[in-house]
Scaffold this active site. Structure first.
Site, short mmCIF file in Angstrom:
data_model
loop_
_atom_site.label_atom_id
_atom_site.label_comp_id
_atom_site.label_asym_id
_atom_site.label_seq_id
_atom_site.Cartn_x
_atom_site.Cartn_y
_atom_site.Cartn_z
N ASP A 1 18.14 -33.44 8.48
CA ASP A 1 16.34 -32.57 8.52
C ASP A 1 16.69 -31.86 10.11
O ASP A 1 16.44 -30.91 10.34
CB ASP A 1 15.35 -33.15 8.06
CG ASP A 1 15.24 -34.48 8.26
OD1 ASP A 1 15.94 -34.92 8.63
OD2 ASP A 1 14.34 -35.58 8.26
N TYR B 1 26.48 -34.36 -6.83
CA TYR B 1 27.49 -33.23 -7.57
C TYR B 1 28.47 -33.76 -8.87
O TYR B 1 28.90 -32.77 -9.88
CB TYR B 1 27.70 -32.00 -6.73
CG TYR B 1 26.73 -31.14 -5.96
CD1 TYR B 1 25.67 -31.70 -5.36
CD2 TYR B 1 27.46 -30.19 -5.80
CE1 TYR B 1 24.75 -30.35 -5.10
CE2 TYR B 1 26.82 -28.94 -5.40
CZ TYR B 1 25.41 -28.95 -4.51
OH TYR B 1 24.93 -28.69 -3.78
N ASP C 1 25.85 -22.91 4.09
CA ASP C 1 25.26 -21.56 3.84
C ASP C 1 24.17 -21.28 5.00
O ASP C 1 24.22 -20.32 5.16
CB ASP C 1 24.61 -22.16 3.23
CG ASP C 1 25.11 -21.48 1.41
OD1 ASP C 1 26.57 -21.65 1.24
OD2 ASP C 1 25.34 -20.95 -0.16
N LYS D 1 21.65 -39.16 5.76
CA LYS D 1 20.42 -39.39 5.83
C LYS D 1 20.34 -41.06 5.45
O LYS D 1 19.27 -40.93 4.64
CB LYS D 1 19.37 -38.63 4.24
CG LYS D 1 17.95 -38.54 4.20
CD LYS D 1 17.60 -38.05 5.59
CE LYS D 1 15.91 -37.97 5.44
NZ LYS D 1 14.91 -37.36 6.28
N ASP E 1 26.62 -28.42 1.34
CA ASP E 1 26.11 -26.68 0.92
C ASP E 1 25.02 -26.84 0.87
O ASP E 1 25.33 -25.20 1.46
CB ASP E 1 26.24 -27.16 -1.20
CG ASP E 1 26.39 -26.27 -1.63
OD1 ASP E 1 26.57 -25.35 -1.11
OD2 ASP E 1 26.02 -26.30 -2.94
#
Length: 338
Positions: free
Chosen positions: A206, A124, A234, A173, A230
């Site tokens: 994942d 970001y 959610d 990751k 982020d």
């Protein structure tokens, strides 16, 4: 205790849910006074600036702010107001609790997960963004620092100890993004050694998404980088009924901003049906931050009791017949009686 906080009502449904939230806070008798300032579209219309200097100054002065949803105009070179606030005040920790509440018709009823997201680095930052002249090639750089990784992981472990949590899962990751995500994972492993009383687990992002859907009970505290945090926060909100129950805490060394995570919902603004719970839960976290943990707990219990036993007064989005105002008044009544 007497404390002044900056209050940013926000856009759309923001003023409605903020009014309900402040009504409940007054009933809770926290000794708070409010310095109301503007940001977002309202500020742009009045002052020609999405984030006026008096608003920045008020947050800096009081060090704590309660913020409703803000709208950043699409296009026109406007920078996200939330991102600007996080960077200006170095609010490096984004804390997103997801807790089950009754009557939401969510798929699970026993969720209690806190996502701790690094808030200032990673994807970001939008550094190194280029688009070739022919529009065929886009690039963007991901940058993380050892300092940034260390302080967010340590924050997660310190919070786990303080709140009596048992487990911290670092989500990454590193198998593919070997430098940026690899640095985060290595730092997490190092810091975990300082907290032998907390179980440490690491999980590829994942797989973490799949496990959250299949067996969410295995998670307690999740710590991760900006983009993954982020997305995962959610996802966790979806496990408990959606963003209407999702508070967000943005914490730095010198300031903290507590907010409803959801948007300004202009389609229902002014109709009096917006659910104030996300902002109320953010207010409960703010009260905890100010050292009034018993009052924060009382507020959450009043929300839970209202949702379970006063369906006529809760908002339509969670199956009730009430309004923003009636929901807030019902919670305030329980707070006073407790």
């Amino acid at each position: 205790m007497s404390k002044t906080i900056a209050v940013i009502p926000g856009d759309g449904i923001g003023p409605e849910i903020m009014a309900a939230t402040l009504h409940v806070l007054d009933a809770l008798d926290c000794g708070l006074t409010y310095d109301t300032v503007e940001a977002g579209m309202i500020a742009l219309e009045k002052h020609g600036d999405l984030l006026p200097k008096p608003t920045i100054d008020a947050i800096a002065r009081h060090k704590v702010a309660l913020k409703g949803p803000l709208t950043t105009p699409v296009g026109g070179g406007f920078t996200s107001i939330n991102v600007t606030l996080r960077r200006h005040f170095d609010l490096y920790a984004n804390v997103r609790p997801a807790i089950s509440f009754p009557g939401t018709k969510a798929r699970y009823d026993n969720i209690d997960i806190i996502t701790v997201r690094e808030n200032t680095e990673g994807a970001y930052l939008s550094e190194g963004q280029t688009l070739s002249e022919d529009g065929e090639l886009a690039t963007s750089m991901i940058r993380v620092t050892r300092k940034g990784c260390a302080r967010i992981v340590r924050y997660a472990f310190d919070m786990a100890v303080k709140k009596g949590r048992k487990k911290v899962t670092a989500v990454h990751k590193a198998n593919i993004i070997k430098t940026a995500s690899g640095l985060f994972l290595n730092v997490a492993r190092e810091i975990a050694k300082d907290f032998p009383q907390i179980e440490f687990n690491e999980m590829i992002v994942d797989n973490a998404c799949m496990q959250l859907v299949m067996r969410p009970e295995q998670f307690d505290v999740i710590v991760t980088t900006n983009l993954f945090g982020d997305i995962l926060s959610d996802l966790c909100a979806g496990l408990v009924g959606g963003l209407g129950l999702a508070p967000g805490d943005n914490i730095g060394e010198h300031a903290a901003i507590f907010e409803a995570v959801h948007g300004s919902a202009p389609d229902i603004a002014g109709k009096g049906i917006a659910n104030p719970c996300a902002l109320l839960l953010a207010a409960a976290d703010m009260i905890d931050h100010l050292g009034m943990v018993e009052k924060g707990t009382k507020l959450r219990e009043a929300i839970r009791d209202t949702m379970a036993n006063d369906r006529d007064h809760v908002t339509p989005d969670i199956g009730g017949k009430g309004s923003t105002q009636s929901f807030g008044e019902a919670i305030a009544k329980r707070v006073k009686a407790a």
